[in-house]
Design a protein around this motif. Structure first.
Motif, PDB file in Angstrom:
ATOM      1  N   LYS A 127      42.203  38.882  41.855  1.00 24.80           N
ATOM      2  CA  LYS A 127      42.502  37.835  40.867  1.00 24.80           C
ATOM      3  C   LYS A 127      42.625  36.469  41.540  1.00 24.80           C
ATOM      4  CE  LYS A 127      44.619  40.902  37.523  1.00 24.80           C
ATOM      5  NZ  LYS A 127      45.841  41.356  36.877  1.00 24.80           N
ATOM      6  N   ARG A 128      43.271  36.442  42.692  1.00 17.06           N
ATOM      7  CA  ARG A 128      43.419  35.174  43.412  1.00 17.06           C
ATOM      8  C   ARG A 128      42.066  34.661  43.912  1.00 17.06           C
ATOM      9  NH1 ARG A 128      48.576  33.659  44.699  1.00 17.06           N
ATOM     10  NH2 ARG A 128      50.188  35.184  44.282  1.00 17.06           N
TER      11      ARG A 128
ATOM     12  N   ALA B  96      39.100  35.396  42.648  1.00 17.91           N
ATOM     13  CA  ALA B  96      38.305  35.016  41.482  1.00 17.91           C
ATOM     14  C   ALA B  96      38.647  33.597  41.035  1.00 17.91           C
ATOM     15  CB  ALA B  96      38.521  36.008  40.346  1.00 17.91           C
ATOM     16  N   LYS B  97      39.928  33.303  41.002  1.00 20.16           N
ATOM     17  CA  LYS B  97      40.373  31.971  40.596  1.00 20.16           C
ATOM     18  C   LYS B  97      39.949  30.915  41.616  1.00 20.16           C
ATOM     19  CE  LYS B  97      44.451  29.395  39.194  1.00 20.16           C
ATOM     20  NZ  LYS B  97      45.899  29.424  38.980  1.00 20.16           N
ATOM     21  N   ALA B  98      40.130  31.217  42.890  1.00 18.70           N
ATOM     22  CA  ALA B  98      39.818  30.244  43.940  1.00 18.70           C
ATOM     23  C   ALA B  98      38.319  29.953  44.040  1.00 18.70           C
ATOM     24  CB  ALA B  98      40.330  30.748  45.288  1.00 18.70           C
ATOM     25  N   PHE B  99      37.492  30.978  43.889  1.00 15.56           N
ATOM     26  CA  PHE B  99      36.051  30.820  44.044  1.00 15.56           C
ATOM     27  C   PHE B  99      35.327  30.566  42.727  1.00 15.56           C
ATOM     28  CE2 PHE B  99      36.434  33.679  47.999  1.00 15.56           C
ATOM     29  CZ  PHE B  99      36.603  32.583  48.835  1.00 15.56           C
ATOM     30  N   GLY B 100      36.047  30.660  41.598  1.00 15.32           N
ATOM     31  CA  GLY B 100      35.423  30.443  40.298  1.00 15.32           C
ATOM     32  C   GLY B 100      34.419  31.532  39.943  1.00 15.32           C
ATOM     33  N   ILE B 101      34.781  32.771  40.245  1.00 15.79           N
ATOM     34  CA  ILE B 101      33.906  33.913  39.973  1.00 15.79           C
ATOM     35  C   ILE B 101      34.685  34.938  39.146  1.00 15.79           C
ATOM     36  CG2 ILE B 101      32.498  33.598  42.040  1.00 15.79           C
ATOM     37  CD1 ILE B 101      34.160  35.764  43.439  1.00 15.79           C
ATOM     38  N   SER B 102      33.992  35.963  38.678  1.00 19.05           N
ATOM     39  CA  SER B 102      34.667  37.014  37.912  1.00 19.05           C
ATOM     40  C   SER B 102      35.447  37.929  38.859  1.00 19.05           C
ATOM     41  CB  SER B 102      33.650  37.846  37.129  1.00 19.05           C
ATOM     42  OG  SER B 102      32.872  38.639  38.012  1.00 19.05           O
ATOM     43  N   THR B 103      36.365  38.683  38.287  1.00 20.63           N
ATOM     44  CA  THR B 103      37.148  39.630  39.076  1.00 20.63           C
ATOM     45  C   THR B 103      36.235  40.685  39.708  1.00 20.63           C
ATOM     46  OG1 THR B 103      39.023  39.277  37.597  1.00 20.63           O
ATOM     47  CG2 THR B 103      39.126  41.208  39.027  1.00 20.63           C
TER      48      THR B 103
ATOM     49  N   ASN C  45      35.701  30.499  53.729  1.00 19.16           N
ATOM     50  CA  ASN C  45      35.207  29.134  53.580  1.00 19.16           C
ATOM     51  C   ASN C  45      34.632  28.630  54.896  1.00 19.16           C
ATOM     52  OD1 ASN C  45      34.721  26.653  52.321  1.00 19.16           O
ATOM     53  ND2 ASN C  45      36.652  25.829  53.047  1.00 19.16           N
TER      54      ASN C  45
ATOM     55  N   ALA D 186      34.164  26.889  49.396  1.00 15.75           N
ATOM     56  CA  ALA D 186      35.041  26.053  48.581  1.00 15.75           C
ATOM     57  C   ALA D 186      35.555  24.870  49.370  1.00 15.75           C
ATOM     58  CB  ALA D 186      36.234  26.881  48.092  1.00 15.75           C
TER      59      ALA D 186
END
Length: 69
Positions: A17-18, A20-27, A63, A69
């Protein structure tokens, strides 16, 4: 296999979840990244134990490697 080398599903869920949020991708995509970099994930969990710390280090290292990112 020892208990120390096992990573719980709960910790993997939190990490996914973290990421996905950081990379702007799905879980689901985050899980793919986790399993592609499994050796790194295992070593980070061994060193840091908590999903939050692991995600911070994983994001920084990923990264640096891929310039994402």
């Amino acid at each position: 296999m020892t208990d120390e080398s096992m990573i719980s599903d709960k910790k993997l869920d939190k990490l996914a979840k973290r990421l996905a949020k950081a990379f702007g991708i799905s879980t689901e995509e985050a899980y793919e990244v986790i399993y592609e970099e499994w050796d790194l994930v295992e070593s980070l969990f061994a060193a840091h134990k908590k999903a939050k710390a692991v995600s911070e280090h994983f994001i920084a290292q990923t990264n640096e490697l891929y310039r994402i990112a």
